[in-house]
Design a protein around this motif. Structure first.
Motif, PDB file in Angstrom:
ATOM      1  N   ARG B  24       0.767  -1.029   0.125  1.00 50.87           N
ATOM      2  CA  ARG B  24       0.090   0.021   0.118  1.00 50.87           C
ATOM      3  C   ARG B  24       0.737   1.086  -0.006  1.00 50.87           C
ATOM      4  NH1 ARG B  24      -5.313  -0.947   1.487  1.00 50.87           N
ATOM      5  NH2 ARG B  24      -5.608  -3.022   2.373  1.00 50.87           N
ATOM      6  N   SER B  25       0.408   2.233  -0.842  1.00 49.78           N
ATOM      7  CA  SER B  25       0.967   3.293  -0.684  1.00 49.78           C
ATOM      8  C   SER B  25       0.047   4.244   0.297  1.00 49.78           C
ATOM      9  CB  SER B  25       1.057   4.086  -2.089  1.00 49.78           C
ATOM     10  OG  SER B  25      -0.037   4.338  -2.664  1.00 49.78           O
ATOM     11  N   GLN B  29      -0.678   8.367  -4.473  1.00 50.32           N
ATOM     12  CA  GLN B  29      -1.292   7.432  -5.322  1.00 50.32           C
ATOM     13  C   GLN B  29      -0.251   6.829  -6.191  1.00 50.32           C
ATOM     14  OE1 GLN B  29      -4.247   9.783  -7.167  1.00 50.32           O
ATOM     15  NE2 GLN B  29      -5.835   9.108  -5.769  1.00 50.32           N
ATOM     16  N   THR B  75      -3.693   2.660  -4.601  1.00 49.42           N
ATOM     17  CA  THR B  75      -3.118   2.593  -3.415  1.00 49.42           C
ATOM     18  C   THR B  75      -2.670   1.233  -2.855  1.00 49.42           C
ATOM     19  OG1 THR B  75      -4.991   2.878  -2.032  1.00 49.42           O
ATOM     20  CG2 THR B  75      -3.909   4.788  -2.366  1.00 49.42           C
TER      21      THR B  75
END
Lengths: 111, 117
Positions: B24-25, B29, B75
């Motif tokens: 996940r970021s 984005q 994400t």
């Protein structure tokens, strides 16, 4: 995949000494990146270089993007014990493209 | 900024199990994410490039049916190691780039140590 030629493979130095490592490639890159990886963790970005000839510092770290765009070096000045880790160079053709990594330089700092 | 979170950090499971790893970021984005594999004392080996909303691009020699990649949102990307065997044991690391322009360096997660018994 193809790797860059990174040297030296390892360095054993005393605290306070300077460290220098470099990467060379047979092909040009538009971006050079330097990462540090500690055991059991992912690489952490140290310095990013985007322009041939660019010299960039981050604290005690200094890195340069070679004029030919085929090489880069990283210097660490006045090393301290927490500098221990593996340092990787990475070359990138486009700003968001895949990276080509060097084999890494293991740095060991003794008090 | 530019924090990439990877979960789980460590997995130990029996041979034949399928394992899902999330990347996940957290504060940006990521239109593009990358999955790497790293063996002890070696460099990172790119497995595949994951693009949001489209199929992943696999590097030569990486089995796409073995390593399933899904990048359903800007994400989150997931890597599923299907029917894992001991030879799949490794350190898997993801990275993310916003990819919205030049000079967007890749930031890495903390990796997932996968051990197949």
């Amino acid at each position: 995949g193809q790797q860059l030629n990174q040297s030296p493979q390892s360095m054993f130095i005393q605290e306070g000494e300077d460290v220098s490592m470099n990467c060379t490639s047979s092909s040009i890159f538009n971006t050079w990146l330097w990462y540090k990886q500690e055991p059991g963790e992912g690489p952490v970005l140290l310095i990013a270089l985007y322009k041939a000839g660019e010299l960039t510092s981050n604290g005690r770290l200094t890195a340069q993007f070679g004029i030919t765009r085929k090489d880069s070096f990283l210097n660490i000045s006045a090393s301290i014990p927490s500098d221990v880790g593996i340092y990787f160079c990475a070359g990138q053709l486009s700003g968001w493209g895949k990276l080509q990594f060097g084999a890494g330089t293991q740095v060991v700092v003794t008090p | 900024g530019a924090v990439v979170s990877q979960h789980p950090s460590r997995v130990i499971c029996k041979s034949g199990t399928s394992v899902k790893i999330e990347c996940r970021s957290l504060d940006f984005q990521a239109t593009t994410m990358f999955w790497y594999r790293q063996f002890p004392k070696q460099s990172l080996m790119l497995m595949a490039t994951s693009n949001e909303g489209s199929k992943a691009t696999y590097e030569q020699g990486v089995e796409k049916d073995k390593f399933l990649i899904n990048h359903a949102s800007l994400t989150l990307s997931t890597l599923t190691v299907t029917s894992a065997h001991p030879e799949d044991s490794s350190f898997y690391i993801c990275s993310a780039s916003s990819g919205t322009g030049s000079n967007q360096p890749q930031h890495f997660g903390d990796g997932t140590r996968l051990s197949i018994l």
